[in-house]
Scaffold this active site. Structure first.
Site, PDB file in Angstrom:
ATOM      1  N   GLY A 168       0.679  -1.062   0.097  1.00  0.00           N
ATOM      2  CA  GLY A 168       0.217   0.024  -0.082  1.00  0.00           C
ATOM      3  C   GLY A 168       0.775   1.255   0.044  1.00  0.00           C
ATOM      4  O   GLY A 168       2.122   1.249  -0.422  1.00  0.00           O
ATOM      5  N   CYS A 169       0.276   2.339   0.479  1.00  0.00           N
ATOM      6  CA  CYS A 169       0.897   3.534   0.321  1.00  0.00           C
ATOM      7  C   CYS A 169       1.881   4.013   1.070  1.00  0.00           C
ATOM      8  O   CYS A 169       2.841   5.056   0.830  1.00  0.00           O
ATOM      9  CB  CYS A 169      -0.275   4.576   0.355  1.00  0.00           C
ATOM     10  SG  CYS A 169      -1.524   4.575  -0.558  1.00  0.00           S
ATOM     11  N   PHE A 170       2.267   3.384   1.962  1.00  0.00           N
ATOM     12  CA  PHE A 170       3.540   3.526   2.860  1.00  0.00           C
ATOM     13  C   PHE A 170       4.912   3.010   2.255  1.00  0.00           C
ATOM     14  O   PHE A 170       5.668   3.376   2.620  1.00  0.00           O
ATOM     15  CB  PHE A 170       3.243   3.034   4.314  1.00  0.00           C
ATOM     16  CG  PHE A 170       3.525   1.635   4.578  1.00  0.00           C
ATOM     17  CD1 PHE A 170       4.457   0.777   4.249  1.00  0.00           C
ATOM     18  CD2 PHE A 170       2.098   1.138   4.652  1.00  0.00           C
ATOM     19  CE1 PHE A 170       4.422  -0.556   4.587  1.00  0.00           C
ATOM     20  CE2 PHE A 170       1.895  -0.550   4.834  1.00  0.00           C
ATOM     21  CZ  PHE A 170       3.138  -1.304   4.701  1.00  0.00           C
ATOM     22  N   PHE A 378       2.702   6.932   4.468  1.00  0.00           N
ATOM     23  CA  PHE A 378       1.636   6.760   5.200  1.00  0.00           C
ATOM     24  C   PHE A 378       0.530   5.483   4.528  1.00  0.00           C
ATOM     25  O   PHE A 378       0.468   5.837   3.418  1.00  0.00           O
ATOM     26  CB  PHE A 378       0.552   7.907   5.371  1.00  0.00           C
ATOM     27  CG  PHE A 378       1.455   9.142   5.763  1.00  0.00           C
ATOM     28  CD1 PHE A 378       2.135   9.028   7.111  1.00  0.00           C
ATOM     29  CD2 PHE A 378       1.403  10.563   5.063  1.00  0.00           C
ATOM     30  CE1 PHE A 378       3.077  10.331   7.415  1.00  0.00           C
ATOM     31  CE2 PHE A 378       1.932  11.224   5.360  1.00  0.00           C
ATOM     32  CZ  PHE A 378       2.870  11.268   6.563  1.00  0.00           C
TER      33      PHE A 378
END
EC number: 2.3.1.74
Length: 395
Positions: A168-170, A378
């Site tokens: 994901g975004c992290f 994040f």
């Protein structure tokens, strides 16, 4: 074990390690050719998903797009592809096979395009690449996208590969953390790092019972970014743009279920709580203190900033909580505006934007004239990745 052998082993271990810190030696980028204008996207989205009768929901989605801070995004999914795959356009229709058929081809292909540009900028033969890290949240396959891209690029079969799925975004921070450890603990290592993301796994029609899905439809875009990471750059040959000084990962307290995604028959579904910006802004200073007290820095405006642009609300609340000068998040907001949220690839686009704008604006360093900066990722968990960066002087 005899003392002489112990001494030899210690010398052997020491000889395996690099002398200096890991550096970013080159950055390459790729996006699908299909650019999407955010101002007209609500009309297109509700038309292509056969949802034009949902007029109130369309107006709500239009407001989401208007507040997104995004001007355009790039998407592999064209109108033609979506018309050929109606199950992808429906809300929660069984469609995983159709999505997988797209991304298992397109993710490594887009990654290869970005990697080829990074290798060209680096200026060294691709045979010198010793390690590959490939990261995507777009589909899963065996052998993985790391293998497929290695074959597409024609890298050595003995290259050491790491595949990261569903981070994901992290994960733009995660890949840098792992690349740093590989580069600093393997003398002469040159690590090709690739993040490639395609929204074909998450695209679906609207629903008034799943508004957080619609938030994603308003924010996410496609893109790939590749970096070459290595320690002890060869003088006059390799030209680093940033050094990596320190890294960390943490799970924020009381954040269970704040962001999560699930791979199902209907594709990748995701859920986010409304208070994600609050959770991040409330806890971010603790991560900054942990990272920078060792460097004697407590004024966050002394840093250059590269923050994953999860959305404008996160950036606004972080800015307010830390009393940041609005200029600090300029590069982050610029990338959000031009590309949308590309999950793991985003922070690397921001790194590239910062070094290029620093050069164009006559700054003294690649970090907008500053020496030290922070990169934040994040994402699901809620997980925060922190990377302390040192800029490089510009001639």
């Amino acid at each position: 074990m005899p003392g002489g052998m112990m001494a030899d082993l210690e010398a052997f271990r020491k000889a395996q390690r690099a002398d200096g810190p890991a550096t970013i030696l080159a950055i390459g980028t790729a996006t699908p050719p299909n650019a999407v204008d955010q101002s007209t996207y609500p009309d297109y989205y509700f038309k292509i998903t056969n949802s034009e009768h949902m007029t109130e929901l369309k107006e709500k989605f239009r407001r989401m797009c208007d507040k997104s801070g995004i001007k355009k995004r790039y998407m592999y999914l064209t109108e033609e592809i979506l018309n050929e795959n109606p199950s992808v356009c429906a809300y929660m229709a069984p469609s995983l096979d159709a999505r997988q058929d797209m991304v298992v081809v397109e993710v490594p292909r887009l990654g290869k395009e970005a990697a080829a540009k990074a290798i060209k900028e680096w200026g060294q033969p691709k045979s010198k690449i010793t390690h590959v890290i490939f990261c995507t949240t777009s589909g899963v396959d065996m052998p993985g996208a790391d293998y497929q891209m290695t074959k597409l690029l024609g890298l050595r079969p003995s290259v050491k590969r790491v595949m990261m799925y569903q981070q994901g975004c992290f994960a733009g921070g995660t890949v840098l953390r792992v690349a740093k450890d590989l580069a600093e603990n393997n003398r002469g290592a040159r690590v090709l790092v690739v993040c490639s993301e395609i929204t074909a796994v998450t695209f679906r029609g609207p629903s008034d019972t799943h508004l957080d899905s619609m938030v994603g439809q308003a924010l996410f875009g496609d893109g790939a970014r590749a970096l070459i990471v290595g320690a002890d750059p060869v003088p006059e040959v390799e030209k680093p743009c940033f050094e990596m000084l320190w890294t960390a990962q943490t799970i924020l307290p009381d954040s269970d279920g704040a962001i999560d995604g699930h791979l199902r028959e209907v594709g990748l579904t995701f859920h986010l709580l409304k208070d994600v910006p609050g959770l991040i802004s409330k806890n971010i200073e603790k991560s900054l203190v942990e990272a920078f007290q060792q460097f004697g820095i407590s004024d966050w405006n002394q840093l250059f900033w590269i923050a994953h642009p999860g959305g404008p609300a996160i950036l606004d609340q972080v800015e307010a909580k830390l009393n940041l000068d609005p200029k600090k998040l300029r590069a982050t907001r610029q990338v959000l505006s031009e590309y949308g949220n590309m999950s793991s690839a985003c922070v690397h686009f921001i790194l590239d934007e910062m070094r290029k704008s620093s050069q164009q604006n006559g700054c003294s360093t690649t970090g907008e004239g500053l020496d030290v900066g922070v990169l934040f990722g994040f994402g699901p968990g809620l997980t925060v990745e922190t990377v302390v960066l040192k800029s490089v002087p510009l001639q």
